[in-house]
Scaffold this active site. Structure first.
Site, PDB file in Angstrom:
ATOM      1  N   ARG A   1      51.380  -8.811  44.554  1.00  0.00           N
ATOM      2  CA  ARG A   1      51.210  -8.543  43.070  1.00  0.00           C
ATOM      3  C   ARG A   1      51.503  -8.104  41.938  1.00  0.00           C
ATOM      4  O   ARG A   1      52.244  -8.376  41.073  1.00  0.00           O
ATOM      5  CB  ARG A   1      49.697  -8.205  42.326  1.00  0.00           C
ATOM      6  CG  ARG A   1      48.505  -9.025  43.547  1.00  0.00           C
ATOM      7  CD  ARG A   1      47.221  -8.536  43.554  1.00  0.00           C
ATOM      8  NE  ARG A   1      45.883  -9.462  43.748  1.00  0.00           N
ATOM      9  CZ  ARG A   1      44.508  -9.143  44.657  1.00  0.00           C
ATOM     10  NH1 ARG A   1      44.485  -7.346  44.211  1.00  0.00           N
ATOM     11  NH2 ARG A   1      43.519 -10.037  44.423  1.00  0.00           N
TER      12      ARG A   1
ATOM     13  N   ASN B   1      46.533 -13.661  39.926  1.00  0.00           N
ATOM     14  CA  ASN B   1      46.873 -12.527  40.856  1.00  0.00           C
ATOM     15  C   ASN B   1      47.547 -13.286  42.541  1.00  0.00           C
ATOM     16  O   ASN B   1      47.405 -12.267  43.396  1.00  0.00           O
ATOM     17  CB  ASN B   1      46.392 -11.319  40.183  1.00  0.00           C
ATOM     18  CG  ASN B   1      44.974 -11.407  41.186  1.00  0.00           C
ATOM     19  OD1 ASN B   1      44.554 -12.693  41.997  1.00  0.00           O
ATOM     20  ND2 ASN B   1      43.911 -10.669  41.045  1.00  0.00           N
TER      21      ASN B   1
ATOM     22  N   GLU C   1      34.250 -14.632  55.487  1.00  0.00           N
ATOM     23  CA  GLU C   1      35.084 -15.247  54.421  1.00  0.00           C
ATOM     24  C   GLU C   1      35.895 -15.787  55.778  1.00  0.00           C
ATOM     25  O   GLU C   1      36.014 -17.357  54.605  1.00  0.00           O
ATOM     26  CB  GLU C   1      36.283 -14.295  53.426  1.00  0.00           C
ATOM     27  CG  GLU C   1      35.162 -13.631  52.728  1.00  0.00           C
ATOM     28  CD  GLU C   1      36.031 -12.984  51.899  1.00  0.00           C
ATOM     29  OE1 GLU C   1      37.741 -12.699  52.141  1.00  0.00           O
ATOM     30  OE2 GLU C   1      35.621 -11.921  50.899  1.00  0.00           O
TER      31      GLU C   1
ATOM     32  N   LYS D   1      45.892 -18.262  46.014  1.00  0.00           N
ATOM     33  CA  LYS D   1      45.314 -19.012  44.894  1.00  0.00           C
ATOM     34  C   LYS D   1      46.266 -20.121  43.750  1.00  0.00           C
ATOM     35  O   LYS D   1      47.123 -20.390  44.629  1.00  0.00           O
ATOM     36  CB  LYS D   1      45.085 -17.716  43.859  1.00  0.00           C
ATOM     37  CG  LYS D   1      43.806 -16.805  44.942  1.00  0.00           C
ATOM     38  CD  LYS D   1      43.911 -15.663  43.393  1.00  0.00           C
ATOM     39  CE  LYS D   1      42.566 -14.345  44.345  1.00  0.00           C
ATOM     40  NZ  LYS D   1      42.625 -13.477  43.072  1.00  0.00           N
TER      41      LYS D   1
ATOM     42  N   ARG E   1      46.119  -5.932  52.616  1.00  0.00           N
ATOM     43  CA  ARG E   1      45.396  -5.598  51.135  1.00  0.00           C
ATOM     44  C   ARG E   1      46.229  -4.746  50.979  1.00  0.00           C
ATOM     45  O   ARG E   1      46.879  -4.485  49.770  1.00  0.00           O
ATOM     46  CB  ARG E   1      44.197  -4.448  51.214  1.00  0.00           C
ATOM     47  CG  ARG E   1      42.694  -5.172  52.032  1.00  0.00           C
ATOM     48  CD  ARG E   1      42.097  -6.261  50.529  1.00  0.00           C
ATOM     49  NE  ARG E   1      42.067  -5.013  49.257  1.00  0.00           N
ATOM     50  CZ  ARG E   1      41.094  -5.974  48.531  1.00  0.00           C
ATOM     51  NH1 ARG E   1      40.743  -7.185  48.252  1.00  0.00           N
ATOM     52  NH2 ARG E   1      40.638  -5.259  47.009  1.00  0.00           N
TER      53      ARG E   1
ATOM     54  N   HIS F   1      44.639 -13.923  47.568  1.00  0.00           N
ATOM     55  CA  HIS F   1      43.033 -12.907  48.014  1.00  0.00           C
ATOM     56  C   HIS F   1      43.251 -11.694  49.344  1.00  0.00           C
ATOM     57  O   HIS F   1      43.478 -12.775  49.816  1.00  0.00           O
ATOM     58  CB  HIS F   1      42.281 -14.140  48.376  1.00  0.00           C
ATOM     59  CG  HIS F   1      40.489 -13.706  48.616  1.00  0.00           C
ATOM     60  ND1 HIS F   1      39.600 -12.603  47.765  1.00  0.00           N
ATOM     61  CD2 HIS F   1      40.159 -14.275  49.959  1.00  0.00           C
ATOM     62  CE1 HIS F   1      38.983 -11.816  49.052  1.00  0.00           C
ATOM     63  NE2 HIS F   1      39.095 -12.876  50.215  1.00  0.00           N
TER      64      HIS F   1
ATOM     65  N   THR G   1      44.154  -4.527  42.028  1.00  0.00           N
ATOM     66  CA  THR G   1      43.855  -6.004  40.891  1.00  0.00           C
ATOM     67  C   THR G   1      44.381  -5.752  39.754  1.00  0.00           C
ATOM     68  O   THR G   1      45.169  -6.707  39.080  1.00  0.00           O
ATOM     69  CB  THR G   1      41.997  -5.848  41.287  1.00  0.00           C
ATOM     70  OG1 THR G   1      42.167  -5.444  41.939  1.00  0.00           O
ATOM     71  CG2 THR G   1      41.504  -7.068  40.564  1.00  0.00           C
TER      72      THR G   1
ATOM     73  N   TYR H   1      32.997 -15.925  45.983  1.00  0.00           N
ATOM     74  CA  TYR H   1      32.644 -14.246  44.974  1.00  0.00           C
ATOM     75  C   TYR H   1      31.408 -13.948  44.953  1.00  0.00           C
ATOM     76  O   TYR H   1      31.198 -12.763  43.646  1.00  0.00           O
ATOM     77  CB  TYR H   1      33.668 -14.066  44.253  1.00  0.00           C
ATOM     78  CG  TYR H   1      34.931 -14.336  44.021  1.00  0.00           C
ATOM     79  CD1 TYR H   1      35.430 -13.263  44.286  1.00  0.00           C
ATOM     80  CD2 TYR H   1      36.598 -15.426  43.329  1.00  0.00           C
ATOM     81  CE1 TYR H   1      37.207 -12.925  44.151  1.00  0.00           C
ATOM     82  CE2 TYR H   1      37.584 -15.534  43.534  1.00  0.00           C
ATOM     83  CZ  TYR H   1      37.922 -14.175  43.668  1.00  0.00           C
ATOM     84  OH  TYR H   1      39.338 -14.305  44.490  1.00  0.00           O
TER      85      TYR H   1
ATOM     86  N   PHE I   1      33.532 -11.073  34.772  1.00  0.00           N
ATOM     87  CA  PHE I   1      34.738 -11.428  35.012  1.00  0.00           C
ATOM     88  C   PHE I   1      34.748 -12.837  35.900  1.00  0.00           C
ATOM     89  O   PHE I   1      35.801 -13.613  36.089  1.00  0.00           O
ATOM     90  CB  PHE I   1      36.192 -10.654  35.394  1.00  0.00           C
ATOM     91  CG  PHE I   1      36.086  -9.641  36.319  1.00  0.00           C
ATOM     92  CD1 PHE I   1      35.818 -10.340  37.980  1.00  0.00           C
ATOM     93  CD2 PHE I   1      35.540  -8.915  36.269  1.00  0.00           C
ATOM     94  CE1 PHE I   1      35.544  -9.867  39.168  1.00  0.00           C
ATOM     95  CE2 PHE I   1      35.107  -7.955  37.692  1.00  0.00           C
ATOM     96  CZ  PHE I   1      35.520  -8.510  38.710  1.00  0.00           C
TER      97      PHE I   1
HETATM   98  P1  GTP Z   1      40.390 -10.928  45.783  1.00  0.00           P
HETATM   99  O1  GTP Z   1      40.831 -10.551  46.336  1.00  0.00           O
HETATM  100  O2  GTP Z   1      40.411 -12.291  44.014  1.00  0.00           O
HETATM  101  O3  GTP Z   1      38.715 -10.499  45.527  1.00  0.00           O
HETATM  102  O4  GTP Z   1      40.547  -9.445  44.429  1.00  0.00           O
HETATM  103  P2  GTP Z   1      40.410  -7.851  44.480  1.00  0.00           P
HETATM  104  O5  GTP Z   1      39.545  -7.579  45.483  1.00  0.00           O
HETATM  105  O6  GTP Z   1      41.720  -7.293  43.996  1.00  0.00           O
HETATM  106  O7  GTP Z   1      39.211  -7.708  42.704  1.00  0.00           O
HETATM  107  P3  GTP Z   1      38.443  -7.970  43.234  1.00  0.00           P
HETATM  108  O8  GTP Z   1      37.705  -8.000  44.315  1.00  0.00           O
HETATM  109  O9  GTP Z   1      37.703  -6.618  42.203  1.00  0.00           O
HETATM  110  O10 GTP Z   1      38.173  -8.713  42.481  1.00  0.00           O
HETATM  111  C1  GTP Z   1      38.016 -10.715  41.995  1.00  0.00           C
HETATM  112  C2  GTP Z   1      39.223 -10.761  40.848  1.00  0.00           C
HETATM  113  O11 GTP Z   1      38.247 -10.732  39.058  1.00  0.00           O
HETATM  114  C3  GTP Z   1      39.981 -10.216  41.230  1.00  0.00           C
HETATM  115  O12 GTP Z   1      41.332 -10.651  41.733  1.00  0.00           O
HETATM  116  C4  GTP Z   1      40.190 -10.860  39.004  1.00  0.00           C
HETATM  117  O13 GTP Z   1      41.291 -12.378  39.321  1.00  0.00           O
HETATM  118  C5  GTP Z   1      39.065 -10.677  38.797  1.00  0.00           C
HETATM  119  N1  GTP Z   1      39.072  -9.398  38.894  1.00  0.00           N
HETATM  120  C6  GTP Z   1      38.738  -8.148  39.100  1.00  0.00           C
HETATM  121  N2  GTP Z   1      38.267  -7.581  37.700  1.00  0.00           N
HETATM  122  C7  GTP Z   1      38.873  -8.261  37.093  1.00  0.00           C
HETATM  123  C8  GTP Z   1      38.558  -7.858  35.518  1.00  0.00           C
HETATM  124  O14 GTP Z   1      37.655  -5.771  35.454  1.00  0.00           O
HETATM  125  N3  GTP Z   1      38.602  -8.093  34.539  1.00  0.00           N
HETATM  126  C9  GTP Z   1      39.217  -9.022  34.852  1.00  0.00           C
HETATM  127  N4  GTP Z   1      39.326  -9.797  33.768  1.00  0.00           N
HETATM  128  N5  GTP Z   1      39.428 -10.150  35.787  1.00  0.00           N
HETATM  129  C10 GTP Z   1      38.547  -9.087  37.230  1.00  0.00           C
HETATM  130 MG    MG Z   2      38.049  -8.975  46.545  1.00  0.00          MG
END
Ligand code: GTP
Ligand code: MG
Length: 138
Positions: free
Chosen positions: A102, A112, A126, A9, A85, A115, A91, A49, A57
């Site tokens: 992370r 973070n 994707e 990112k 992962r 992805h 996350t 997303y 968020f």
């Molecule tokens: P990605 O690899 O970026 O998809 O992250 P992830 O799979 O670990 O998390 P997820 O797909 O649930 O969420 C996508 C992104 O949204 C995350 O990387 C975070 O930056 C953001 N995000 C997810 N959950 C939260 C939350 O509860 N609060 C906030 N502020 N951001 C969130």
């Molecule tokens: Mg995700």
């Protein structure tokens, strides 16, 4: 062999952690079979997303991921999706295990660094979304 979509990112590029993150992926003996640097459009990131559309968020996350260049990669290994992962960490930084990207390199839920696709269906979608040129009719 399995393929997954991985993105460093904009915070990873800004913080000069490209080498650190790619080093971890290569040290694990994963193969990087596609890679490019780009500043993604809002349309691309909103589609990426799409599963999170409507959540609180969503908008800040889209703003952040479109804020500068990212490194988009296709990574190949046995069980690449699950293993990436695991290497990334949770996350929520409070839950990210020590030794993960992370946990070791950030404390931010939003900024973070990385992805990775979370399922075979997401990986296929994707990879097509970020590397459409690989699927164009010749
Ligand atoms: P990605 O690899 O970026 O998809 O992250 P992830 O799979 O670990 O998390 P997820 O797909 O649930 O969420 C996508 C992104 O949204 C995350 O990387 C975070 O930056 C953001 N995000 C997810 N959950 C939260 C939350 O509860 N609060 C906030 N502020 N951001 C969130
Ligand atoms: Mg995700």
């Amino acid at each position: 062999m399995e393929r997954t979509f991985v993105m460093i990112k904009p915070d990873g590029v800004r913080r000069k952690l490209i080498g650190e993150i790619i080093g971890r992926i290569e040290n694990r003996n994963f193969s990087i079979v596609g890679m490019k640097m780009l500043t993604p459009s809002r349309q691309l990131v909103e589609e990426h997303y799409a599963a999170h559309r409507g959540k609180d968020f969503f908008e800040p996350t889209v703003e952040f991921v479109t804020s500068g260049p990212v490194i988009a990669m296709i990574v190949e290994a046995e069980n690449a999706i699950t293993l990436m992962r695991t290497m990334m960490g949770a996350t929520n930084p409070l839950e990210a295990a020590p030794g993960t990207i992370r946990s070791d390199l950030t404390v931010s839920m939003r900024e973070n660094l990385i992805h990775g696709s979370d399922s075979p269906e997401a990986a296929a979608t994707e990879i097509k979304l970020w590397f459409p040129e690989l699927f164009a009719d010749k």
